[in-house]
Design an enzyme around this catalytic site. Structure first.
Site, short mmCIF file in Angstrom:
data_model
loop_
_atom_site.label_atom_id
_atom_site.label_comp_id
_atom_site.label_asym_id
_atom_site.label_seq_id
_atom_site.Cartn_x
_atom_site.Cartn_y
_atom_site.Cartn_z
N ASP A 1 26.36 16.72 -1.55
CA ASP A 1 25.82 18.04 -1.85
C ASP A 1 24.45 18.20 -1.21
O ASP A 1 23.71 17.21 -1.02
CB ASP A 1 25.71 18.24 -3.36
CG ASP A 1 25.72 19.71 -3.77
OD1 ASP A 1 26.72 20.16 -4.35
OD2 ASP A 1 24.71 20.40 -3.52
N ASN B 1 34.87 21.53 -0.44
CA ASN B 1 34.60 22.51 -1.50
C ASN B 1 33.35 23.34 -1.28
O ASN B 1 33.04 24.21 -2.09
CB ASN B 1 34.52 21.76 -2.85
CG ASN B 1 34.21 22.68 -4.01
OD1 ASN B 1 34.95 23.63 -4.27
ND2 ASN B 1 33.12 22.42 -4.70
N TYR C 1 32.65 36.53 4.06
CA TYR C 1 33.14 35.54 3.10
C TYR C 1 34.66 35.56 3.04
O TYR C 1 35.32 34.52 3.16
CB TYR C 1 32.55 35.81 1.72
CG TYR C 1 33.04 34.85 0.66
CD1 TYR C 1 32.47 33.59 0.52
CD2 TYR C 1 34.07 35.21 -0.21
CE1 TYR C 1 32.91 32.70 -0.46
CE2 TYR C 1 34.53 34.33 -1.18
CZ TYR C 1 33.95 33.08 -1.29
OH TYR C 1 34.41 32.20 -2.26
N LEU D 1 33.96 30.70 -14.16
CA LEU D 1 32.66 30.71 -14.83
C LEU D 1 31.91 29.41 -14.56
O LEU D 1 31.69 28.58 -15.44
CB LEU D 1 32.84 30.93 -16.33
CG LEU D 1 33.34 32.32 -16.73
CD1 LEU D 1 33.42 32.43 -18.25
CD2 LEU D 1 32.44 33.41 -16.17
N THR D 2 31.50 29.24 -13.33
CA THR D 2 30.62 28.14 -12.95
C THR D 2 29.20 28.48 -13.41
O THR D 2 28.90 29.63 -13.76
CB THR D 2 30.64 27.95 -11.44
OG1 THR D 2 30.13 29.15 -10.81
CG2 THR D 2 32.04 27.66 -10.93
#
Length: 264
Positions: free
Chosen positions: A37, A90, A158, A192-193
């Site tokens: 990340d 991801n 996007y 719902l992150t």
């Protein structure tokens, strides 16, 4: 719990949200996981939490816009654990202020999103596949989006980048299936992150929920469990597919919720 026992997984965008859920669930099912990340501190904290739960995890910095950084993440995974069996591409970006309609959008933002959302998937696969071939197979999982399947008033770049992910998934599956490398994608709806909760108002969330077939929103684990399925041998005869996990938001006539409300 050994659905991916002795497997090694590299997950990008894994410091929080869907990536963190997938890493935690894969580790609980026996995989060694590398969390990559841009937020390296967050990835380190998440990896430490997985180790506290009894799993095996490491973390590494990743700039998904940089080819060398992606190559280094793959190399780190193989150096630390000896192989790579699972790749979860991801990383994804969006910008509601710059990614607008076709006439008004910032063209630099188009290039940025194509690079991060689509090219990073290509590069992740490009550098992981030779190791998977050497190991005798593997599973590549890509995060697409329901935006790949429907037009919208904004987020032109996007949605187009995610449509590219869906198609690239098919190409990878076609080209490397004989090497026992499977490639599938997941297309989430609104999940719902932490980012979604922080950036979306209650009224906006309610608008999305109105058009779901189910009376609630998805959680990160709803996607994480699908990643475990696609990483495991439970999906061994499945490749080139995109799982749409979106609460039924896109399955019905768009006027149905309004007509149903009129009948109440």
């Amino acid at each position: 719990m050994d659905r991916v026992s002795n497997k090694v997984a590299l997950l990008t965008g894994a410091a929080s949200g869907i990536g963190l859920s997938a890493a935690t669930l894969l580790a609980a099912e026996g995989a060694s996981v590398v969390l990559a990340d841009f937020n390296q501190a967050g990835a380190e904290t998440a990896a430490a939490q997985i180790r506290r739960l009894g799993g095996e995890a490491a973390a590494i910095f990743l700039d998904a816009s940089n080819e060398q950084s992606i190559q280094e993440a793959v190399a780190f995974t193989v150096a630390r654990y000896g192989k790579i069996d699972i790749l979860f591409n991801n990383v994804g970006l969006t910008n509601l202020r710059k990614d607008l309609d076709i006439v008004s959008m910032d063209l630099a933002e188009w290039d940025r999103l194509m690079n991060v959302n689509l090219k990073s998937v290509l590069l992740g696969a490009r550098y992981a596949i030779p190791h998977m071939q050497e190991a005798g197979g593997g599973s590549i999982i890509n995060t697409a989006s329901m935006s790949a399947f429907a037009g919208d008033s904004i987020r032109s770049a996007y949605g187009t980048s995610k449509a590219g992910v869906v198609q690239l998934t098919k190409y990878i599956a076609t080209q490397y299936g004989k090497d026992l490398i499977r490639c599938n994608a997941i297309a989430p709806g609104l999940i719902l992150t932490p980012a979604a909760k922080a950036n979306m108002s209650p009224s906006l969330l309610a608008t999305f929920e109105k058009y779901n077939a189910l009376p609630y929103h998805g959680e990160a684990d709803d996607i994480g469990h699908a990643v475990v399925f696609l990483a495991s041998d439970e999906s061994k005869f499945m490749t080139g597919q995109t799982l749409q996990i979106e609460g039924g938001h896109y399955i019905g006539n768009p006027t149905s919720p309004d007509f149903m409300a009129m009948q109440d």
